[in-house]
Design a protein around this motif. Structure first.
Motif, PDB file in Angstrom:
ATOM      1  N   LYS B 351       0.843  -1.209   0.000  1.00 55.55           N
ATOM      2  CA  LYS B 351       0.000   0.000   0.000  1.00 55.55           C
ATOM      3  C   LYS B 351       0.870   1.247   0.000  1.00 55.55           C
ATOM      4  O   LYS B 351       0.550   2.250  -0.646  1.00 55.55           O
ATOM      5  N   ASN B 352       1.965   1.184   0.732  1.00 54.20           N
ATOM      6  CA  ASN B 352       2.930   2.286   0.775  1.00 54.20           C
ATOM      7  C   ASN B 352       3.460   2.559  -0.633  1.00 54.20           C
ATOM      8  O   ASN B 352       3.512   3.706  -1.083  1.00 54.20           O
ATOM      9  N   ILE B 353       3.794   1.499  -1.347  1.00 52.51           N
ATOM     10  CA  ILE B 353       4.309   1.649  -2.715  1.00 52.51           C
ATOM     11  C   ILE B 353       3.233   2.247  -3.627  1.00 52.51           C
ATOM     12  O   ILE B 353       3.512   3.147  -4.424  1.00 52.51           O
ATOM     13  N   ASP B 354       1.985   1.772  -3.469  1.00 53.25           N
ATOM     14  CA  ASP B 354       0.882   2.319  -4.282  1.00 53.25           C
ATOM     15  C   ASP B 354       0.694   3.808  -4.028  1.00 53.25           C
ATOM     16  O   ASP B 354       0.414   4.584  -4.938  1.00 53.25           O
ATOM     17  N   ALA B 355       0.849   4.196  -2.764  1.00 54.13           N
ATOM     18  CA  ALA B 355       0.589   5.591  -2.393  1.00 54.13           C
ATOM     19  C   ALA B 355       1.738   6.511  -2.781  1.00 54.13           C
ATOM     20  O   ALA B 355       1.595   7.738  -2.775  1.00 54.13           O
ATOM     21  N   ASN B 356       2.899   5.945  -3.078  1.00 55.50           N
ATOM     22  CA  ASN B 356       4.071   6.783  -3.370  1.00 55.50           C
ATOM     23  C   ASN B 356       4.616   6.554  -4.782  1.00 55.50           C
ATOM     24  O   ASN B 356       5.824   6.472  -4.998  1.00 55.50           O
ATOM     25  N   ASN B 357       3.700   6.454  -5.729  1.00 55.88           N
ATOM     26  CA  ASN B 357       4.054   6.325  -7.144  1.00 55.88           C
ATOM     27  C   ASN B 357       5.029   5.186  -7.428  1.00 55.88           C
ATOM     28  O   ASN B 357       5.995   5.347  -8.172  1.00 55.88           O
ATOM     29  N   LYS B 361       8.409   4.207   0.424  1.00 56.35           N
ATOM     30  CA  LYS B 361       8.930   5.320   1.225  1.00 56.35           C
ATOM     31  C   LYS B 361       9.052   4.839   2.663  1.00 56.35           C
ATOM     32  O   LYS B 361       8.087   4.298   3.208  1.00 56.35           O
ATOM     33  N   ASP B 362      10.213   5.013   3.249  1.00 63.05           N
ATOM     34  CA  ASP B 362      10.457   4.503   4.598  1.00 63.05           C
ATOM     35  C   ASP B 362       9.349   4.969   5.545  1.00 63.05           C
ATOM     36  O   ASP B 362       9.083   6.162   5.653  1.00 63.05           O
ATOM     37  N   ASP B 363       8.719   4.012   6.199  1.00 67.36           N
ATOM     38  CA  ASP B 363       7.627   4.374   7.113  1.00 67.36           C
ATOM     39  C   ASP B 363       8.033   4.179   8.575  1.00 67.36           C
ATOM     40  O   ASP B 363       7.196   4.185   9.463  1.00 67.36           O
ATOM     41  N   GLY B 364       9.333   3.982   8.774  1.00 68.03           N
ATOM     42  CA  GLY B 364       9.822   3.844  10.145  1.00 68.03           C
ATOM     43  C   GLY B 364       9.371   2.565  10.823  1.00 68.03           C
ATOM     44  O   GLY B 364       9.473   2.428  12.036  1.00 68.03           O
ATOM     45  N   LYS B 365       8.831   1.643  10.032  1.00 65.49           N
ATOM     46  CA  LYS B 365       8.375   0.380  10.631  1.00 65.49           C
ATOM     47  C   LYS B 365       9.083  -0.777   9.950  1.00 65.49           C
ATOM     48  O   LYS B 365       9.632  -0.646   8.854  1.00 65.49           O
ATOM     49  N   GLN B 366       9.074  -1.921  10.561  1.00 64.49           N
ATOM     50  CA  GLN B 366       9.581  -3.129   9.925  1.00 64.49           C
ATOM     51  C   GLN B 366       8.924  -4.358  10.547  1.00 64.49           C
ATOM     52  O   GLN B 366       8.246  -4.255  11.573  1.00 64.49           O
ATOM     53  N   LEU B 367       9.110  -5.502   9.887  1.00 63.06           N
ATOM     54  CA  LEU B 367       8.499  -6.738  10.381  1.00 63.06           C
ATOM     55  C   LEU B 367       9.029  -7.092  11.770  1.00 63.06           C
ATOM     56  O   LEU B 367       8.282  -7.456  12.672  1.00 63.06           O
ATOM     57  N   LEU B 368      10.354  -6.948  11.926  1.00 68.44           N
ATOM     58  CA  LEU B 368      10.993  -7.287  13.204  1.00 68.44           C
ATOM     59  C   LEU B 368      10.761  -6.154  14.198  1.00 68.44           C
ATOM     60  O   LEU B 368      11.115  -5.010  13.938  1.00 68.44           O
TER      61      LEU B 368
END
Lengths: 263, 445
Positions: B351-357, B361-368
């Motif tokens: 969704k992040n990729i869809d929203a940023n063309n 874009k780094d969202d400050g989150k990760q799986l771990l």
């Protein structure tokens, strides 16, 4: 009782310009852990009794690195593996036997792509072969009719699909083999794998080895048979936690055979 | 005006399929965010695994009750979908029961669809009871929060409604077929109705017009329901009905105990051990500047695409978690949650990729850490029970190990006891502080 143990090293064989039929990989637990050392000795007695030409690496052996790998330290694992492979290849080792399913799995499956190609067998498979080929006769009746339940080690069972060898060896003692509800494919881990042996368990309601011991006790066994030094420790602790150490013994299959044959 | 229904049908069909294709493309794009891994080997073995495990359901029956019921729904799904072909042709061309000319064979087909519809209905009701009344433990674990629970029930409701509509449609159809004096009989006499014949009395009082309205309503609701269900898949755990096939095909062929050796590490370790290597030597001319490899995984992009495919394939049945020794003894680890977290994070990244063309874009989150905690990872005994249990070849353990690798090799964040164990191995070749020179002492003790 038998005489002194004959435990030649690869260096001894090399000095004589000979090759043993198999290398016995003792492993760190088998070398240093007081309980596991008894398993090591029991297996050596069997090898001596069956006149197997075997050797150990002795002080040239080092940790397989298996536990480091499972803890996530691939660097340390590969350093250990490459060092061991150098030694093993220098001695032109072809076949390895070990009492530790973790070493067994690691040497068998994870060393080849690093340049270490050997035929690797677990000691229960090796003993099974000795019996089948007539090199070892199981004649004692110490365990005849005794209720024995076998706890499948994850790294022998699920990891490498060997469920029959330990049971076939047990059957040779004419013991009454009773299965836990969770066995073979469905066996429950003793709780030691994945480097848990070396740390406190994470927070929970109970310890895994106690749960597994409960599984075993439901079969009303005289003996819990194991095929792994770590499982042995975990089940022994579980039996102590259940205060059953007077009624139920925890013994490795090598010990059962050695005792049975009065070695 | 005569062709209006056909046009509406065609438009609905195009929209439904178009939307589905769009989501499938997104799904493939997200899966491809994973690292490349070579799975082109052993095609025949892989095909055999897919045939046995996915098509043949060989691992489902390890739990006989669920396995049997699932087999009914699975076979029913495949068989009844043949009927969908007829419905689509009828819808597009304004025909009615276009395959009726098959005669006896058609009777057999419709008859077996009906039998399966009833069996599926019963199986689905039992599934619902197991989840909501008996409350089987594995459906009520912590990770089964409101959405996963609702999702599971929505699927069951969907199937119940679709099966009922199918049977109602047939019941009214046969009522109309035998109505005396039915003008310009569009409703040919065809099909056998072993189940829906018992519903016929419900529609006995109906005149031709009202019967046709009910029949048409059931017909339209049935096919539109199927198309909605098709598009629901992407948002649901039900995606397994498609992905189980590729997932079992690409599943590991190695012994379960075998963990891959990281090649990047091999290169470095070999260099460390080789005395002839000059660590200060300049890179050879023309050699590409090597990007420093990241060891292990902290986010979904560090996992392989097969692991990401598995995350979408998981249908949250919880067999893994119900056999996990850590979970059984009250630890936080749940292999099912590992898969759900991986999927949820992957969706978030998508969704992040869809929203940023098209760029992440780094969202400050990760799986771990944000999804899977250290505590969960360190509770694993690597016993492979979860891997053994999964009916569609998902390997949660491989993800746990990749994340441990990141913790240890990138962050030195192992529990302190494990650090002690590892420094023992480094210093004296055993996990305990004993000297390597004492390794053979047992012989004389």
């Amino acid at each position: 009782m038998s005489d002194e143990l004959k435990v030649p090293t690869m260096a001894d064989y090399m000095a004589e310009g000979k090759q043993p039929e198999v290398l016995f990989w003792v492993g760190s637990a088998g070398s240093f852990d007081d309980r596991a050392k008894k398993i090591t000795k029991a297996f050596v007695k069997i090898l001596n009794k069956a006149n197997v030409d075997f050797a150990v690496l002795g002080t040239e052996e080092s940790c397989t690195g298996d536990v480091a790998k499972r803890a996530g330290n691939e660097f340390l694992f590969q350093m250990q593996a490459l060092m061991n492979i150098e030694v093993l290849n220098a001695y032109e080792v072809k076949k390895i036997v070990t009492c530790d399913p973790h070493s067994f799995n690691c040497l068998k499956n994870e060393y080849p792509s690093l340049g270490g190609n050997y035929e690797v067998v677990h000691h229960t498979q090796f003993i099974q072969d000795l019996i089948a080929s007539g090199r070892l006769e199981v004649e004692g009746e110490l365990y005849k009719g005794k209720r024995i339940t076998f706890h499948d080690p994850c790294y022998l069972g699920r990891a490498n699909n060997e469920y029959d060898a330990p049971r076939t060896v047990l059957e040779s003692t004419k013991a009454n083999i009773v299965e836990m509800k969770r066995h073979k494919l469905n066996a429950l881990c003793c709780g030691a794998g994945g480097a848990q042996m070396f740390k406190e368990p994470e927070k929970g309601d109970m310890d895994i080895n106690v749960l597994r011991t409960e599984d075993a006790l439901k079969t009303k066994p005289n003996i819990i048979a194991t095929g792994c030094p770590y499982c042995n420790t975990m089940m022994t602790d579980g039996i102590k936690a259940k205060e059953k150490e007077k009624d139920v013994a925890v013994l490795d299959i090598a010990e059962l055979i050695a005792n049975n044959e009065n070695l | 005006m005569q062709y209006l229904p056909n046009m509406i049908f065609a438009i609905i069909l195009i929209i439904a399929i178009g939307f589905f294709v769009k989501n499938v493309k997104k799904l493939i794009r997200n899966i491809k965010l994973g690292l490349d891994v070579d799975v082109s080997d052993n095609k025949s073995q892989r095909l055999r695994n897919m045939t046995m495990i996915a098509f043949g359901q060989s691992k489902m029956v390890r739990r006989p009750i669920a396995g049997f019921l699932h087999a009914i729904v699975y076979v029913g799904f495949i068989v009844i979908n043949i009927e969908v072909i007829e419905i689509i042709i009828d819808g597009l061309f304004g025909t009615h029961r276009v395959f009726a000319f098959l005669g006896t064979f058609y009777d057999v087909l419709i008859g077996s669809f009906e039998v399966f519809a009833l069996l599926v209905l019963v199986a689905v009701i039992v599934f619902w009871i197991r989840r909501n009344i008996i409350k089987l433990k594995r459906f009520w674990k912590n990770e089964m929060t409101s959405w996963p629970k609702n999702d599971a029930n929505y699927i069951l409701y969907f199937e119940m409604v679709l099966m009922c509509l199918f049977l109602i449609m047939n019941a009214v159809d046969q009522t109309i077929q035998i109505m005396p004096g039915t003008p310009e009989n569009h409703y040919v006499e065809a099909g056998s109705y072993p189940i829906s014949q018992f519903l016929v009395p419900l529609f006995q009082g109906f005149n031709f017009e009202s019967a046709v309205i009910v029949e048409r309503a059931a017909w339209w609701l049935h096919i539109v329901g199927i198309l909605i269900f098709l598009n629901y898949l992407y948002y649901s755990k039900h995606l397994h009905i498609l992905l189980a096939f590729p997932n079992t095909y690409f599943g590991s062929l190695k012994p379960k105990g075998q963990v891959n050796n990281l090649e990047a590490v091999t290169k470095e370790v070999k260099m460390m051990m080789d005395p002839s290597v000059d660590p200060f030597a300049a890179a050879p001319e023309g050699a590409e500047e090597e990007v420093p490899a990241k060891f292990g995984a902290s986010d979904v992009q560090d996992l392989s695409w097969v692991q990401l495919l598995s995350a979408y394939t998981c249908t949250e049945c919880g067999r893994c978690t119900s056999s996990c020794p850590a979970n059984l003894t009250g630890k936080k680890l749940s292999p099912r949650k590992v898969m759900m977290d991986t999927r949820d994070r992957l969706e978030e990244v998508g969704k992040n990729i869809d929203a940023n063309n098209g760029v992440f874009k780094d969202d400050g989150k990760q799986l771990l850490g944000d999804y899977i905690s250290h505590e969960e990872l360190w509770a694993c005994t690597t016993c492979n029970a979860c891997v053994e249990e999964c009916p569609i070849s998902i390997n949660p353990l491989s993800i746990i190990l990749e994340m441990r690798r990141y913790l240890v090799m990138e962050q030195s964040a192992a529990p302190s006891e494990l650090n002690n164990m590892m420094s023992n191995i480094e210093n004296n070749g055993a996990p305990w502080p004993y000297n390597q020179m004492d390794r053979l002492n047992w012989k004389n003790e």
